[in-house]
Design a protein around this motif. Structure first.
Motif, PDB file in Angstrom:
ATOM      1  N   ASP A 138       2.996   1.898  14.935  1.00 22.80           N
ATOM      2  CA  ASP A 138       1.786   1.386  14.184  1.00 22.80           C
ATOM      3  C   ASP A 138       0.494   1.626  15.063  1.00 22.80           C
ATOM      4  O   ASP A 138       0.526   1.381  16.225  1.00 22.80           O
ATOM      5  N   ASN A 165       5.549  -5.059   8.858  1.00 17.87           N
ATOM      6  CA  ASN A 165       4.898  -5.356  10.368  1.00 17.87           C
ATOM      7  C   ASN A 165       5.685  -6.235  10.823  1.00 17.87           C
ATOM      8  O   ASN A 165       5.788  -7.460  10.349  1.00 17.87           O
ATOM      9  N   GLU A 202      -9.621   8.067   3.605  1.00 15.51           N
ATOM     10  CA  GLU A 202     -10.288   7.661   2.437  1.00 15.51           C
ATOM     11  C   GLU A 202     -10.811   8.844   1.787  1.00 15.51           C
ATOM     12  O   GLU A 202     -11.575   8.552   0.645  1.00 15.51           O
ATOM     13  N   GLN A 205       0.732  -1.231   0.069  1.00 16.48           N
ATOM     14  CA  GLN A 205      -0.226   0.020  -0.026  1.00 16.48           C
ATOM     15  C   GLN A 205       0.773   1.145   0.170  1.00 16.48           C
ATOM     16  O   GLN A 205       1.924   1.401   0.980  1.00 16.48           O
ATOM     17  N   ILE A 260       7.612 -12.716   5.268  1.00 14.60           N
ATOM     18  CA  ILE A 260       7.115 -11.385   4.451  1.00 14.60           C
ATOM     19  C   ILE A 260       8.516 -10.407   4.513  1.00 14.60           C
ATOM     20  O   ILE A 260       8.588  -9.885   3.194  1.00 14.60           O
ATOM     21  N   ILE A 264       3.037 -16.162  14.417  1.00 12.71           N
ATOM     22  CA  ILE A 264       3.013 -15.143  13.625  1.00 12.71           C
ATOM     23  C   ILE A 264       4.440 -14.665  13.160  1.00 12.71           C
ATOM     24  O   ILE A 264       4.374 -14.279  12.074  1.00 12.71           O
ATOM     25  N   PRO A 284      -5.768 -10.451   6.224  1.00 12.05           N
ATOM     26  CA  PRO A 284      -5.170 -10.402   7.385  1.00 12.05           C
ATOM     27  C   PRO A 284      -6.094 -10.836   8.563  1.00 12.05           C
ATOM     28  O   PRO A 284      -5.590 -11.851   9.539  1.00 12.05           O
ATOM     29  N   GLN A 292      -6.544   4.936  11.906  1.00 13.44           N
ATOM     30  CA  GLN A 292      -7.892   5.284  10.975  1.00 13.44           C
ATOM     31  C   GLN A 292      -8.538   5.797  11.936  1.00 13.44           C
ATOM     32  O   GLN A 292      -9.382   6.901  11.789  1.00 13.44           O
TER      33      GLN A 292
HETATM   34  P1  C2E Z   1      -2.056  -2.323   9.710  1.00 11.52           P
HETATM   35  O1  C2E Z   1      -0.421  -2.533   9.786  1.00 11.52           O
HETATM   36  O2  C2E Z   1      -2.251  -1.019  10.530  1.00 11.52           O
HETATM   37  O3  C2E Z   1      -2.395  -1.940   8.132  1.00 11.52           O
HETATM   38  C1  C2E Z   1      -3.050  -1.163   7.699  1.00 11.52           C
HETATM   39  C2  C2E Z   1      -4.475  -1.710   7.416  1.00 11.52           C
HETATM   40  O4  C2E Z   1      -5.443  -0.841   7.093  1.00 11.52           O
HETATM   41  C3  C2E Z   1      -4.642  -2.620   6.349  1.00 11.52           C
HETATM   42  O5  C2E Z   1      -5.361  -3.789   6.445  1.00 11.52           O
HETATM   43  C4  C2E Z   1      -4.999  -1.844   5.126  1.00 11.52           C
HETATM   44  O6  C2E Z   1      -5.498  -2.537   4.251  1.00 11.52           O
HETATM   45  C5  C2E Z   1      -5.996  -1.106   5.886  1.00 11.52           C
HETATM   46  N1  C2E Z   1      -6.286   0.261   5.208  1.00 11.52           N
HETATM   47  C6  C2E Z   1      -5.631   0.923   4.766  1.00 11.52           C
HETATM   48  N2  C2E Z   1      -5.965   2.121   3.939  1.00 11.52           N
HETATM   49  C7  C2E Z   1      -7.185   2.069   4.490  1.00 11.52           C
HETATM   50  C8  C2E Z   1      -8.433   2.694   4.263  1.00 11.52           C
HETATM   51  O7  C2E Z   1      -8.518   3.973   3.648  1.00 11.52           O
HETATM   52  N3  C2E Z   1      -9.530   2.457   4.864  1.00 11.52           N
HETATM   53  C9  C2E Z   1      -9.737   1.373   5.361  1.00 11.52           C
HETATM   54  N4  C2E Z   1     -10.904   0.765   5.705  1.00 11.52           N
HETATM   55  N5  C2E Z   1      -8.697   0.529   5.611  1.00 11.52           N
HETATM   56  C10 C2E Z   1      -7.620   0.979   5.164  1.00 11.52           C
HETATM   57  P2  C2E Z   1      -4.995  -5.081   6.196  1.00 11.52           P
HETATM   58  O8  C2E Z   1      -4.266  -5.633   5.269  1.00 11.52           O
HETATM   59  O9  C2E Z   1      -6.488  -5.963   6.076  1.00 11.52           O
HETATM   60  O10 C2E Z   1      -4.057  -5.557   7.387  1.00 11.52           O
HETATM   61  C11 C2E Z   1      -4.603  -5.728   8.807  1.00 11.52           C
HETATM   62  C12 C2E Z   1      -3.685  -5.719   9.807  1.00 11.52           C
HETATM   63  O11 C2E Z   1      -3.030  -6.969   9.895  1.00 11.52           O
HETATM   64  C13 C2E Z   1      -2.586  -4.806   9.540  1.00 11.52           C
HETATM   65  O12 C2E Z   1      -2.802  -3.614  10.081  1.00 11.52           O
HETATM   66  C14 C2E Z   1      -1.254  -5.527  10.589  1.00 11.52           C
HETATM   67  O13 C2E Z   1      -1.472  -5.079  11.722  1.00 11.52           O
HETATM   68  C15 C2E Z   1      -1.589  -6.781  10.207  1.00 11.52           C
HETATM   69  N6  C2E Z   1      -0.891  -7.440   9.219  1.00 11.52           N
HETATM   70  C16 C2E Z   1      -0.822  -7.487   7.981  1.00 11.52           C
HETATM   71  N7  C2E Z   1       0.058  -8.149   7.218  1.00 11.52           N
HETATM   72  C17 C2E Z   1       0.937  -8.476   8.212  1.00 11.52           C
HETATM   73  C18 C2E Z   1       2.079  -9.299   8.405  1.00 11.52           C
HETATM   74  O14 C2E Z   1       2.839  -9.490   7.661  1.00 11.52           O
HETATM   75  N8  C2E Z   1       2.762  -9.157   9.859  1.00 11.52           N
HETATM   76  C19 C2E Z   1       2.053  -8.895  10.953  1.00 11.52           C
HETATM   77  N9  C2E Z   1       2.784  -8.932  12.025  1.00 11.52           N
HETATM   78  N10 C2E Z   1       0.803  -8.208  10.747  1.00 11.52           N
HETATM   79  C20 C2E Z   1       0.349  -8.106   9.679  1.00 11.52           C
END
Ligand code: C2E
Ligand code: MG
Ligand code: MG
Length: 396
Positions: A157, A95, A217, A22, A71, A64, A51, A181
């Motif tokens: 974060d 992350n 957004e 992103q 990743i 995890i 996720p 957010q």
């Molecule tokens: P995060 O690190 O806070 O990542 C941001 C999340 O917000 C991402 O969700 C992204 O898709 C979402 N997002 C970004 N912009 C917007 C927006 O404008 N509106 C809305 N509603 N959402 C937005 P995602 O990809 O579903 O990931 C969720 C969480 O999962 C991440 O939050 C992170 O904490 C975790 N995550 C994802 N990949 C990994 C990873 O490889 N390792 C670990 N430990 N955690 C991960």
């Protein structure tokens, strides 16, 4: 082993654990300047698992970490390929779960993987959630220190997701603060909440911490974050997390974009302050802040100003002695008597708004030049101390 971790390992082997990217954009210029790597799980039918469907269960176990390292390595491989092909690249945020505090040599392992792929550590930024710091402050600060020592950047974060306190910023050497957010949505509504958000941004900037708004957004949210002085923007307004190929296409187009907007139309206090300072420093190359009541001062050095370092601080009366020593002998008494703390405070009490003298100052080349030194009395609403700002102007 649980079913989930077995499935995860199989998916990794099959290439079904994907990295989405992103993009992050500079708030003012809207230039692409980084991205966050986000895990995705491709199912047999081609659908994508997000996720939230698998991370919480992995978080509850140590597994995890397996995903995070996978990743991390995939990101390094990706960066290495782009650099090898001499394609433009930006730093990528990865992350890392709080579970890594239970592992040994985390930072060393990060460095080894990067070095294996031959990429500079400055291309990687590590995201650790705010809640990890709250739950394990000591372990986290050690981990951050170790990660920093290897030359990686560190982001906090999800700031604002839980019960946030900026206090920990004073203890943890973070480079970036990512505003959750939820904070943005709530804070765009009322004036009162806006002030809170602006104060968080101001506090972070004074600590030299770069701010990123997550989950932006709408155009309204973007404009508000810009005027509030937030540095970077990540959110659906610009892009959702993109497949690797789509991200690469974005990199090609976005990095070439030229900023064409009228900078004043942003009406941001941060932008306005910077412009004002530029103008002030053109006329006054030396600015000193002094607290006459406490006999202290700090000198503002322009080159360093944007990074908010105060290079020189000390005892005010000693500064006056030192300053006088660099002046023409005939001017020293006038300078010292004018700027003695006691005489300045007396003039302030008598209603003076400023004090000004012209003296001859010896330069590095041994030549005396006239310098106008003006002290402006200023006030801080919280204290009765007599504060003064000195502007020095070269007249010759
Ligand atoms: P995060 O690190 O806070 O990542 C941001 C999340 O917000 C991402 O969700 C992204 O898709 C979402 N997002 C970004 N912009 C917007 C927006 O404008 N509106 C809305 N509603 N959402 C937005 P995602 O990809 O579903 O990931 C969720 C969480 O999962 C991440 O939050 C992170 O904490 C975790 N995550 C994802 N990949 C990994 C990873 O490889 N390792 C670990 N430990 N955690 C991960
Ligand atoms: Mg994140
Ligand atoms: Mg986040």
């Amino acid at each position: 082993m649980s079913e989930l971790i077995e499935d995860l390992k199989l998916a990794m082997d099959r290439g079904d654990i994907l990295v989405y990217y992103q993009p992050q954009y500079h708030a003012i210029t809207k230039r692409l300047c980084g991205a966050e790597a986000l895990a995705r799980w491709r199912m047999e039918d081609g659908s994508i698992r997000e996720p939230k469907e698998f991370i919480p269960e992995l978080e509850d176990t140590f597994h995890i970490c397996t995903l995070d390292w996978f990743i991390f390595e995939a990101v390094c491989k990706f960066i290495a390929r782009r650099l090898r092909e001499q394609l433009p690249m930006v730093p990528i945020a990865v992350n890392m779960s709080r579970q890594h505090i239970r592992e040994m040599h985390v930072a060393g392992r990060m460095a080894e993987i990067c070095d294996h792929y031959g990429i500079d550590h400055s291309y990687i930024e590590i995201e650790l959630t705010e809640s990890s710091y709250v739950e394990s402050p000591d372990e986290m600060s050690l981990l951050v220190e170790a990660i920093h020592s290897k030359g990686f950047q560190v982001s906090i974060d999800d700031f604002g997701h839980g019960l946030s306190s900026l206090g920990f910023l004073g203890h943890i050497e973070a480079d970036r603060l990512k505003l959750d957010q939820s904070l943005i949505q709530e804070n765009c509504e009322t004036e009162r909440e806006r002030v809170v958000l602006e104060s968080i941004l101001d506090c972070a900037h004074r600590l030299n911490v770069v701010t990123i708004a997550e989950g932006v957004e709408t155009k309204e949210q973007l404009n508000f974050m810009r005027t509030a002085g937030c540095n970077l923007i990540q959110g659906f307004f610009f892009d959702p997390p993109l497949r690797e190929l789509d991200f690469e296409n974005r990199l090609e187009t976005s990095l070439q974009q030229i900023f064409t907007e009228d900078i004043l139309s942003i009406q941001s206090t941060a932008v306005a302050k910077q412009l004002l300072l530029d103008a002030v420093f053109t006329g006054y190359p030396l600015i000193i802040y002094a607290n006459l009541t406490r006999n202290s001062f700090y000198m503002m050095n322009y080159e360093n100003f944007t990074s908010q370092h105060c290079p020189s601080t000390g005892v005010f009366s000693e500064l006056i002695e030192q300053g006088a020593a660099t002046m023409h002998p005939e001017d020293r008494d006038l300078f010292k008597s004018t700027f003695r703390r006691e005489s300045q405070i007396a003039r302030y009490r008598a209603g003076a708004k400023s004090i000004s003298v012209i003296t001859r100052q010896c330069g590095d080349d041994g030549i005396y030049r006239r310098v106008n030194t003006t002290n402006y009395f200023v006030q801080n609403p919280h204290v009765d101390d007599v504060l003064v700002i000195t502007l020095c102007q070269n007249l010759d």
